[in-house]
Write a protein that holds these residues in place. Structure first.
Motif, PDB file in Angstrom:
ATOM      1  N   GLY A   1       0.772  -1.233   0.000  1.00 62.41           N
ATOM      2  CA  GLY A   1       0.000   0.000   0.000  1.00 62.41           C
ATOM      3  C   GLY A   1       0.805   1.287   0.000  1.00 62.41           C
ATOM      4  O   GLY A   1       0.228   2.376   0.090  1.00 62.41           O
ATOM      5  N   THR A   2       2.126   1.204  -0.117  1.00 64.33           N
ATOM      6  CA  THR A   2       2.928   2.431  -0.167  1.00 64.33           C
ATOM      7  C   THR A   2       2.540   3.252  -1.387  1.00 64.33           C
ATOM      8  O   THR A   2       2.439   2.736  -2.498  1.00 64.33           O
ATOM      9  N   GLU A   3       2.358   4.548  -1.163  1.00 60.29           N
ATOM     10  CA  GLU A   3       2.025   5.471  -2.250  1.00 60.29           C
ATOM     11  C   GLU A   3       3.183   6.395  -2.608  1.00 60.29           C
ATOM     12  O   GLU A   3       3.342   6.787  -3.763  1.00 60.29           O
ATOM     13  N   LEU A   4       3.979   6.736  -1.601  1.00 65.13           N
ATOM     14  CA  LEU A   4       5.164   7.568  -1.802  1.00 65.13           C
ATOM     15  C   LEU A   4       6.333   6.872  -1.114  1.00 65.13           C
ATOM     16  O   LEU A   4       6.315   6.685   0.103  1.00 65.13           O
ATOM     17  N   LEU A   5       7.336   6.489  -1.891  1.00 63.44           N
ATOM     18  CA  LEU A   5       8.495   5.768  -1.373  1.00 63.44           C
ATOM     19  C   LEU A   5       9.659   6.753  -1.236  1.00 63.44           C
ATOM     20  O   LEU A   5      10.092   7.352  -2.229  1.00 63.44           O
ATOM     21  N   LEU A   6      10.159   6.912  -0.011  1.00 64.16           N
ATOM     22  CA  LEU A   6      11.269   7.823   0.258  1.00 64.16           C
ATOM     23  C   LEU A   6      12.573   7.047   0.239  1.00 64.16           C
ATOM     24  O   LEU A   6      12.712   6.035   0.933  1.00 64.16           O
ATOM     25  N   VAL A   7      13.550   7.552  -0.528  1.00 65.98           N
ATOM     26  CA  VAL A   7      14.815   6.839  -0.701  1.00 65.98           C
ATOM     27  C   VAL A   7      15.993   7.806  -0.537  1.00 65.98           C
ATOM     28  O   VAL A   7      16.451   8.403  -1.507  1.00 65.98           O
ATOM     29  N   PRO A   8      16.503   8.002   0.673  1.00 75.20           N
ATOM     30  CA  PRO A   8      17.749   8.746   0.835  1.00 75.20           C
ATOM     31  C   PRO A   8      18.891   7.938   0.225  1.00 75.20           C
ATOM     32  O   PRO A   8      18.932   6.706   0.364  1.00 75.20           O
ATOM     33  N   THR A   9      19.823   8.619  -0.436  1.00 80.35           N
ATOM     34  CA  THR A   9      20.716   7.936  -1.356  1.00 80.35           C
ATOM     35  C   THR A   9      22.136   8.490  -1.279  1.00 80.35           C
ATOM     36  O   THR A   9      22.339   9.667  -0.961  1.00 80.35           O
ATOM     37  N   ALA A  10      23.107   7.619  -1.616  1.00 78.83           N
ATOM     38  CA  ALA A  10      24.497   8.044  -1.823  1.00 78.83           C
ATOM     39  C   ALA A  10      24.988   7.377  -3.103  1.00 78.83           C
ATOM     40  O   ALA A  10      25.912   6.564  -3.096  1.00 78.83           O
ATOM     41  N   LEU A  11      24.335   7.709  -4.202  1.00 77.78           N
ATOM     42  CA  LEU A  11      24.663   7.117  -5.502  1.00 77.78           C
ATOM     43  C   LEU A  11      25.939   7.742  -6.048  1.00 77.78           C
ATOM     44  O   LEU A  11      26.058   8.957  -6.154  1.00 77.78           O
TER      45      LEU A  11
END
Length: 266
Positions: A164-174
């Motif tokens: 049911g996730t609608e907004l997925l938050l992804v902090p990143t160090a790409l």
């Protein structure tokens, strides 16, 4: 339902600063985000300490309710917006690469520990988390949490969509040369799993690491609603629940799945 205006903070770039410097920059950025109408601010992976901290990491880690969390809670409450930020979490003698979501009233809403560790630095210093899906509700939107390398596994994102996730938050160090993740993989993930993905990256050089920037908010229709450059940046865009509902009605990927055929994946 009203859109959830989301701000992505790409910075501060360069050599790792102290946690005090990171918190001061977060306070300034939260004011800018609030002035732009944002209700949610996402910062990068290991935001509080910087990424290239090496063996200093154990001394920088803190508990989920530690002093850093308290300072972020104060910034969130002062500006009336939620803040998600990366930090090294200490739980007993174990260290995790974590992200915490603080609500606009300063309450702690969710804490997620990175499950897929990348490279020697992370595998040498952190223990992988064991919960695939961590969620919270914000302004009527179901928000989920992943960290960087996690989102490169389609199973992770699909698990969130099915939960049911609608907004997925992804902090990143790409890091370079993996710009393809920010430019191509993220919009594809949002499209194939029918959700929004907010991806806030680091930028500039830190020690041996050179981060790509290119933070973005990818929408379920495959478009990118906001895109940062390669330097310090703050970008703001709306997560629109009505667009998500219409996109899910048009795109039948989730409903047309046949899980009985995929048992070999388990």
């Amino acid at each position: 339902m009203a859109p959830l205006r989301t701000a992505l903070y790409q910075g501060p770039g360069g050599v790792p600063r102290t946690s005090e410097d990171s918190l001061a920059a977060l306070a300034r950025t939260a004011r800018r985000a609030a002035d732009a109408g944002a209700r949610l601010l996402l910062a990068s992976e290991l935001y509080l300490t910087g990424y290239a901290v090496g063996d200093a990491l154990p001394g920088l880690a803190e508990t989920a309710d530690g002093p850093g969390a308290g300072r972020v809670a104060g910034i969130a409450a002062e500006n009336g917006l939620a803040i998600a930020y990366g930090y090294p979490e200490r739980a007993g003698r174990t260290l995790y690469n974590s992200v915490q979501l603080i609500g606009p009233d300063g309450s702690r809403l969710a804490n997620y520990r990175k499950t897929h560790l990348f490279g020697d630095f992370e595998t040498d210093h952190f223990t992988p988390g064991d919960r695939a899906v961590v969620q919270a509700d914000l302004d009527g939107v179901r928000v989920g949490l992943l960290i960087c390398y996690d989102v490169e596994f389609p199973e992770n994102v699909r698990a969130h969509a099915l939960a049911g996730t609608e907004l997925l938050l992804v902090p990143t160090a790409l890091m370079r040369p993996y710009e393809i993740v920010a430019q191509t993989v993220l919009p594809a993930r949002a499209w194939e799993s029918q959700l929004y993905i907010a991806y806030a990256n680091r930028c500039g050089r830190e020690g041996d690491f050179h981060f790509t920037g290119l933070s973005c908010l990818a929408a379920p229709d495959g478009t990118v609603r906001a895109r940062a450059g390669v330097a310090d940046d703050l970008v703001v865009a709306d997560m629109d629940p009505d667009l998500l509902k219409a996109s899910r009605a048009e795109n039948s990927y989730l409903g047309d799945r046949r899980p009985e055929l995929y048992t070999s994946l388990l």
